[in-house]
Design an enzyme around this catalytic site. Sequence first.
Site, PDB file in Angstrom:
ATOM      1  N   TYR A  30      47.256 -12.791   2.383  1.00 52.48           N
ATOM      2  CA  TYR A  30      46.715 -12.220   3.627  1.00 52.48           C
ATOM      3  C   TYR A  30      47.533 -12.692   4.822  1.00 52.48           C
ATOM      4  O   TYR A  30      47.989 -11.894   5.653  1.00 52.48           O
ATOM      5  CB  TYR A  30      45.249 -12.642   3.770  1.00 52.48           C
ATOM      6  CG  TYR A  30      44.603 -12.305   5.095  1.00 52.48           C
ATOM      7  CD1 TYR A  30      44.009 -11.062   5.297  1.00 52.48           C
ATOM      8  CD2 TYR A  30      44.558 -13.237   6.132  1.00 52.48           C
ATOM      9  CE1 TYR A  30      43.398 -10.759   6.502  1.00 52.48           C
ATOM     10  CE2 TYR A  30      43.960 -12.941   7.342  1.00 52.48           C
ATOM     11  CZ  TYR A  30      43.381 -11.704   7.526  1.00 52.48           C
ATOM     12  OH  TYR A  30      42.793 -11.398   8.726  1.00 52.48           O
TER      13      TYR A  30
ATOM     14  N   SER B  14      46.481 -12.546  12.807  1.00 46.50           N
ATOM     15  CA  SER B  14      45.544 -13.618  12.465  1.00 46.50           C
ATOM     16  C   SER B  14      46.138 -14.970  12.818  1.00 46.50           C
ATOM     17  O   SER B  14      47.349 -15.189  12.709  1.00 46.50           O
ATOM     18  CB  SER B  14      45.235 -13.574  10.959  1.00 46.50           C
ATOM     19  OG  SER B  14      44.509 -14.729  10.556  1.00 46.50           O
TER      20      SER B  14
END
Length: 247
Positions: A155, A142
């Site tokens: 995350y 990400s």
Amino acid sequence: MKIVIITGGSRGIGASTARKCAEAGMGVIITYNNHPQAAAEVVNNIASQGGKAVALKLDVTATATFPIFAQAVRAEMQKTWARSTFDFLMNNAGYGRFNPIATVTEAEFDGLCNVHLKGPFFLTQALLPLMADGGQIVNLTSATTRVATAGVAPYAAFKGGLEVLTRYMAKEFGERRIRANAVSPGAIRTDLGGGLSGEFEKLLASQTALGRIGEPDEVGGVIARLLSDDNRWINAQSIEVAGGYFI
């Protein structure tokens, strides 16, 4: 025929990658956890275009089930493609959760760790004996590992760990000519973490050089091309697919 396994392949980037890989002539195994109908639709769509795909249930947080899953993979490969090995693994399954650090619970922390870091680690370990030499692992990470975004600390931290793990995979599996790369999307129109809409989507678009958020096919296409022999010298890299997010 090359075979790719894509975890979390029923929706979003995983489903797009499955279709793009099938268009490139690969056999596709997707996994699903909670959305069997969506997985069936992906398989049927690929079949309608002349490709071959199967869907298998897998909870990437349930590491004790990985040996059984590996057996199911072996059986499906033999049945569908008359092969005992596969070529590519995409560790994609996951979910998002938006909480500031001050309110994250231990259960939320552990859940994100299990799906984004522990799961890919031990699933790769379990499937490695079935992977053909000269294959490739793609770990979906990400852009939040590069740009701090309030509310996604666990995350992003685990995606960052997966990015580091990618380099170690490339190092340790190099003797078998197995490559490992990470693909790092920016803001993409999927339902991860509840999806993007309204003012939040406008904000993310304004922070992207190309002035919009991305679409799943724009990531799936990159991954399918990364798996081709034309890109066989790309290894141990993190490739951001984000339209120029926060540059």
